[in-house]
Enzyme design. Structure first.
Site, PDB file in Angstrom:
ATOM      1  CE1 TYR A 147      -3.170   2.961   0.631  1.00  0.00           C
ATOM      2  CE2 TYR A 147      -3.354   2.299   2.932  1.00  0.00           C
ATOM      3  CZ  TYR A 147      -3.712   3.134   1.896  1.00  0.00           C
ATOM      4  OH  TYR A 147      -4.614   4.141   2.127  1.00  0.00           O
ATOM      5  CE  LYS A 175      -6.106   1.869  -0.670  1.00  0.00           C
ATOM      6  NZ  LYS A 175      -6.655   1.975   0.699  1.00  0.00           N
TER       7      LYS A 175
END
Length: 298
Positions: free
Chosen positions: A139, A168
């Site tokens: 992320y 992400k």
């Protein structure tokens, strides 16, 4: 529970679920159950205890209670758990607890505050991923961690760990998205910004982790599908609507509109978040936006 990598990647929408509280700060498990069931009915994967879920503000004992509660529910979608902070032993302890409860995936954010460079980032992610066989997503969210993930990190992790799930990307900058794609073309990409879904689809993203889907589970799913099928049918004011969800630190705006709609009993957020950071006009804008979206989609 027990989804394969391919099965997990078959869920295009994951909801970064809020953690509902009572006005006195206790976790509202009755409402949490309702929220989880709503996402399951919309066929959205569920991310618990991410930044939108105030995971960094919730003590370990209460985080464990959330995981235990949600993993016992009879749902038809996978559960991902956010790991954030900079205390490695605490991260490993919580990861081990979650594995024991049968969670389906982890979201690994770059360590906050310390601002490690390339080698430190790689060592951090590698240490966490060696500690589990559960699929893990990286992320990149520099607005919260203070650093941009090195674009080569997903490439390193992708080649070393078969349980790597994807990246992400939530920098809000498509140039960084393209840098990640150039460094690791085969790394699965997930959108982390509700206002950039169509741009991520154009870059080959296979999914989106959403804040907006807390309020509009089905509408967000519809929006994603239409980005690939028929962009001409997309609501033209989607971007301005979801931008409003970030006029104060998330999840303050999303909790405010969910409270107004009766989806949660209280809009309470834990310090250092503060509800007074939300301007009244922001909530009014979201109320009007909700009326617009009610008339759109399936």
């Amino acid at each position: 529970m027990g989804y394969s990598i391919n099965e997990l990647q078959g869920f295009p929408i994951w909801t970064a679920l809020i953690t509902p509280f009572f006005d006195d700060g206790r976790i509202d498990f009755e409402i949490l159950e309702q929220l989880v069931m709503a996402q399951s009915q919309a066929q959205n994967g569920i991310l618990l205890l991410g930044s939108t879920g105030e995971g960094i503000n919730i003590p370990l004992k209460q985080k464990k209670a959330v995981i235990s509660f949600c993993t016992q529910m009879d749902i038809k979608v996978p559960i991902m758990v956010g790991l954030g902070g900079f205390l490695l032993d605490e991260q490993l302890h919580f990861m081990n607890y979650c594995d024991g409860k049968g969670v389906d995936a982890f979201l690994l954010v770059a360590p906050i505050y310390a601002k490690p460079k390339k080698e430190g980032q790689l060592a951090w992610f590698s240490h966490l991923m060696r500690a589990t066989k559960t699929p893990c997503m990286l992320y990149n969210v520099p607005s919260r961690t203070g650093i941009h993930m090195d674009p080569e990190e997903p490439a390193h992790i992708f080649t070393k760990f078969p349980h790597y799930l994807g990246l992400k990307e939530a920098s809000g900058n498509m140039d960084y998205v393209r840098a990640f794609k150039a460094a690791a073309p085969k790394s699965p990409l997930y959108c982390g910004d509700d206002n950039l879904i169509i741009e991520f689809v154009a870059e080959g993203a296979i999914g989106h982790i959403s804040v907006a889907s807390n309020i509009w589970p089905e509408k967000t799913h519809d929006y994603w599908n239409l980005c690939g099928l028929d962009p001409s049918k997309l609501p033209k004011n989607w971007v301005s609507i979801v931008d409003t969800l970030f006029h104060a630190p998330s999840p303050i705006p999303v909790k405010a509109i969910m409270h107004h709609k009766g989806q949660i009993r209280s809009a309470y957020v834990r310090l250092p978040l503060e509800l007074n950071d939300l301007q009244p006009e922001t909530l009014q804008t979201l109320i009007e936006a909700d009326k617009i979206l009610q008339g759109w989609g399936s």
